[in-house]
Design a protein around this motif. Structure first.
Motif, PDB file in Angstrom:
ATOM      1  N   THR A 255       1.446  -4.189   3.616  1.00  0.00           N
ATOM      2  CA  THR A 255       0.715  -5.320   3.043  1.00  0.00           C
ATOM      3  C   THR A 255       0.553  -5.150   1.536  1.00  0.00           C
ATOM      4  O   THR A 255       0.167  -4.075   1.071  1.00  0.00           O
ATOM      5  CB  THR A 255      -0.669  -5.425   3.694  1.00  0.00           C
ATOM      6  OG1 THR A 255      -0.521  -5.596   5.103  1.00  0.00           O
ATOM      7  CG2 THR A 255      -1.456  -6.595   3.116  1.00  0.00           C
TER       8      THR A 255
ATOM      9  N   LEU B 290      -5.956  -7.493  -0.667  1.00  0.00           N
ATOM     10  CA  LEU B 290      -7.105  -6.790  -0.109  1.00  0.00           C
ATOM     11  C   LEU B 290      -8.400  -7.205  -0.804  1.00  0.00           C
ATOM     12  O   LEU B 290      -8.390  -7.674  -1.942  1.00  0.00           O
ATOM     13  CB  LEU B 290      -6.932  -5.273  -0.259  1.00  0.00           C
ATOM     14  CG  LEU B 290      -5.729  -4.632   0.430  1.00  0.00           C
ATOM     15  CD1 LEU B 290      -5.712  -3.137   0.138  1.00  0.00           C
ATOM     16  CD2 LEU B 290      -5.767  -4.885   1.930  1.00  0.00           C
TER      17      LEU B 290
ATOM     18  N   ALA C 217       0.836  -1.201   0.000  1.00  0.00           N
ATOM     19  CA  ALA C 217       0.000   0.000   0.000  1.00  0.00           C
ATOM     20  C   ALA C 217       0.866   1.245   0.000  1.00  0.00           C
ATOM     21  O   ALA C 217       0.518   2.251  -0.632  1.00  0.00           O
ATOM     22  CB  ALA C 217      -0.925  -0.013   1.213  1.00  0.00           C
TER      23      ALA C 217
ATOM     24  N   VAL D 120      -1.238  -4.913  -1.857  1.00  0.00           N
ATOM     25  CA  VAL D 120      -2.642  -4.556  -2.075  1.00  0.00           C
ATOM     26  C   VAL D 120      -3.403  -5.652  -2.800  1.00  0.00           C
ATOM     27  O   VAL D 120      -4.641  -5.685  -2.764  1.00  0.00           O
ATOM     28  CB  VAL D 120      -2.766  -3.220  -2.843  1.00  0.00           C
ATOM     29  CG1 VAL D 120      -2.129  -2.089  -2.061  1.00  0.00           C
ATOM     30  CG2 VAL D 120      -2.170  -3.327  -4.240  1.00  0.00           C
TER      31      VAL D 120
ATOM     32  N   ILE E 234      -6.699  -2.825   6.409  1.00  0.00           N
ATOM     33  CA  ILE E 234      -5.462  -3.446   5.952  1.00  0.00           C
ATOM     34  C   ILE E 234      -4.611  -3.760   7.176  1.00  0.00           C
ATOM     35  O   ILE E 234      -4.619  -3.002   8.161  1.00  0.00           O
ATOM     36  CB  ILE E 234      -4.728  -2.506   4.967  1.00  0.00           C
ATOM     37  CG1 ILE E 234      -3.547  -3.188   4.297  1.00  0.00           C
ATOM     38  CG2 ILE E 234      -4.327  -1.200   5.628  1.00  0.00           C
ATOM     39  CD1 ILE E 234      -2.951  -2.381   3.151  1.00  0.00           C
TER      40      ILE E 234
ATOM     41  N   ASN F  81     -11.671  -2.545  -0.541  1.00  0.00           N
ATOM     42  CA  ASN F  81     -10.544  -1.868   0.096  1.00  0.00           C
ATOM     43  C   ASN F  81      -9.481  -1.477  -0.916  1.00  0.00           C
ATOM     44  O   ASN F  81      -8.832  -0.436  -0.781  1.00  0.00           O
ATOM     45  CB  ASN F  81      -9.962  -2.749   1.201  1.00  0.00           C
ATOM     46  CG  ASN F  81     -10.769  -2.666   2.475  1.00  0.00           C
ATOM     47  OD1 ASN F  81     -10.891  -1.614   3.083  1.00  0.00           O
ATOM     48  ND2 ASN F  81     -11.359  -3.785   2.873  1.00  0.00           N
TER      49      ASN F  81
END
Length: 524
Positions: A397, A402, A352, A399, A392, A406
């Motif tokens: 993390t 997700l 992210a 993406v 998250i 999100n």
């Protein structure tokens, strides 16, 4: 009532995430059951376990009183469970019948019996009013038909339980009503429907019961007729949600985006966009309504420079960007929220932090002395994650792990944070929950009131009608109608979206806006 599906104590874990936390979920035979919840609440994960796409870490699945273990979707299909996903799983070059019977073809003397396949598919379609031509090639039919094909695929395999994931996302209001007629016919035939959706109006119109998940847990089981949209929303979000859109703070200003006679080549020798002209002024939202596949994506990509136009011009704040690169158009003041958040809007394997820094990495505070500041990137990501309520595990993390909603928040947050004079937004709230819709709409209105020019492309007519001061309708690559917000209704827009000729007062006017500043050619 007889219990058709019982999921008991379902728990599913991923690294750093408890997706489903000891969930109980019961569906009765012959009912339409809505499954609702915010993004990341665990809905799709729960249904993926019922459909055999993944297996639970804990808990049990019971179908008609018999405990089942599904190692694959084929096992679930054998048990009478069929799922229609948002992204259709069809072969474009095959006929509808060939897609439906794939891997379960009728045979005659050791060969595929195509006539029998066509006949069987037609029988199923006719029985439930699905209106499809078994001999038509998949790549030649509109998106509403493709969904019917997916339903027939499940019924061909005698699915007693049909799971539909956001089934109306690509349908006109009229097609949605036809789908609901089909679902009612399936219910009357004793089939069981599980409907994953974020659309409260549809839930109230079609479902018998509602289960609400929040943070991976079952927080409510409601009889629809005894509930209300407000009550369902409170269970989903833990608060009251207001989707009322405030009127513009100021009257629109000068023309900022001016598209003139833009034509974009498509496939098969046909133009995807044909001589499209439109303007958007500072402080204005112009919406484009249309069924998916009618040129909206190609129009947006041509404006941002991702797709080459064969003719026409694009002006941004008076500057001719018709021959400019994507980077030059971005520098010229255009931000872009793409329809495809996975392939176009994000880098799934990147964090992210990295995704939210894209574009911002060319300037301070992230760029310092010609080098990227990792600390500034992390702070930038934390600020946007908090502002947009992204669920998250950490900014580090990837993406790609997700939920769709999100990930959408990540893309919307990054593009709005550019504060560019022009924003092209495709499906900004597709697949996001009602709380996130409220948040994104608020952000878009703040962008508008700050003088931004927003071109909004959405399949959600309620979104188009709520946010837009002017609404254009696109059909088969042409802008066929233009309506002020006060004259737009879902029924009228739906007619124009289906190709009906607009009334004289609703025909779009050619772009005649003069550039807001003296013309200057962008250097290439």
């Amino acid at each position: 009532m007889t219990v058709e599906v019982s999921m008991r104590g379902i728990t599913k874990r991923f690294p750093g995430v408890l997706a489903d936390d000891n969930v109980d979920f019961t569906v009765e035979a012959g009912e339409i059951h809505a499954l609702m919840g915010e993004n990341g609440a665990g809905k799709s994960i729960l249904m993926s376990q019922l459909a055999g796409v993944m297996q639970p870490d804990e808990g049990e699945i019971i179908i008609r009183g018999e405990r089942k273990t599904f190692a694959s979707p084929l096992d679930a299909i054998d048990a009478g469970i069929g799922m229609v996903f948002q992204s259709f799983k069809l072969f474009p070059s095959l006929t509808i019948a060939e897609n439906v019977v794939f891997r379960s073809e009728p045979t005659k003397r050791g060969l595929i019996d195509r006539q029998a396949a066509n006949r069987r598919v037609a029988e199923i379609a006719d029985r439930y009013g699905l209106q499809i031509d078994p001999t038509a090639r998949v790549d030649s039919v509109p998106v509403g038909v493709l969904q019917r094909v997916e339903i027939v695929k499940a019924l061909y395999r005698d699915a007693r339980v049909l799971i539909l994931d956001e089934p109306t996302a690509v349908l006109t209001p009229q097609e949605t009503e036809r789908l609901f007629d089909v679902l009612r016919a399936l219910k009357a035939d004793g089939r069981t429907i599980i409907l994953i959706t974020h659309k409260l109006g549809e839930v109230m119109a079609i479902s018998d019961r509602v289960t609400v998940l929040r943070d991976g847990r079952n927080v409510a089981e409601l009889v629809t007729a005894e509930s209300s949209p407000a009550e369902i929303t409170r269970h989903m979000t833990g608060r009251d949600v207001d989707l009322t859109t405030p009127p513009p703070a100021l009257a629109p200003g000068d023309t900022v985006l001016d598209v003139r006679e833009l034509t974009v080549p498509g496939s098969g020798g046909r133009d995807a966009v044909s001589a499209a002209s439109l303007t958007v002024r500072a402080g204005e939202v112009v919406g484009i309504a249309g069924v998916a596949g009618n040129g909206q994506v190609e129009l947006a990509e041509a404006i941002i420079g991702m797709r080459r136009a064969s003719s026409g011009q694009v002006f941004a704040s008076g500057t001719d960007l018709s021959r400019a690169s994507i980077a030059q158009r971005r520098d010229g003041g255009i931000s872009y929220i793409p329809e495809d958040r996975h392939a176009v809007g994000s880098a799934g394997s990147a964090s992210a932090v990295d995704n939210l820094a894209l574009g911002h990495h060319r300037s301070a505070p992230i760029l310092r002395g010609g080098l990227l500041s990792r600390a500034a990137m992390v702070e930038h990501a934390k600020r946007l994650i908090s502002r947009f309520g992204v669920k998250i595990a950490s900014p580090a993390t990837p993406v790609g792990t997700l939920s769709g909603g999100n990930l959408q928040k990540i893309v919307v947050a990054r593009e709005l944070d550019y504060r560019a004079p022009i924003l092209i937004s495709e499906q900004p709230t597709r697949g996001v929950d009602i709380g996130a819709i409220e948040s994104i709409h608020r952000e878009l209105c703040e962008y508008r009131d700050g003088g931004g020019a927003l071109l909004l492309i959405s399949a959600e007519l309620s979104e188009i009608m709520s946010l837009s001061s002017r609404i254009l309708v696109m059909f088969e690559g042409r802008l066929v109608a233009e309506l002020p917000q006060a004259e737009a209704t879902e029924a009228l827009l739906g007619l124009y979206m289906a190709g009906h000729e607009p009334e004289a007062q609703h025909r779009p006017r050619p772009s005649t806006a003069a550039p807001a500043t003296p013309h200057k050619e962008t250097a290439l």
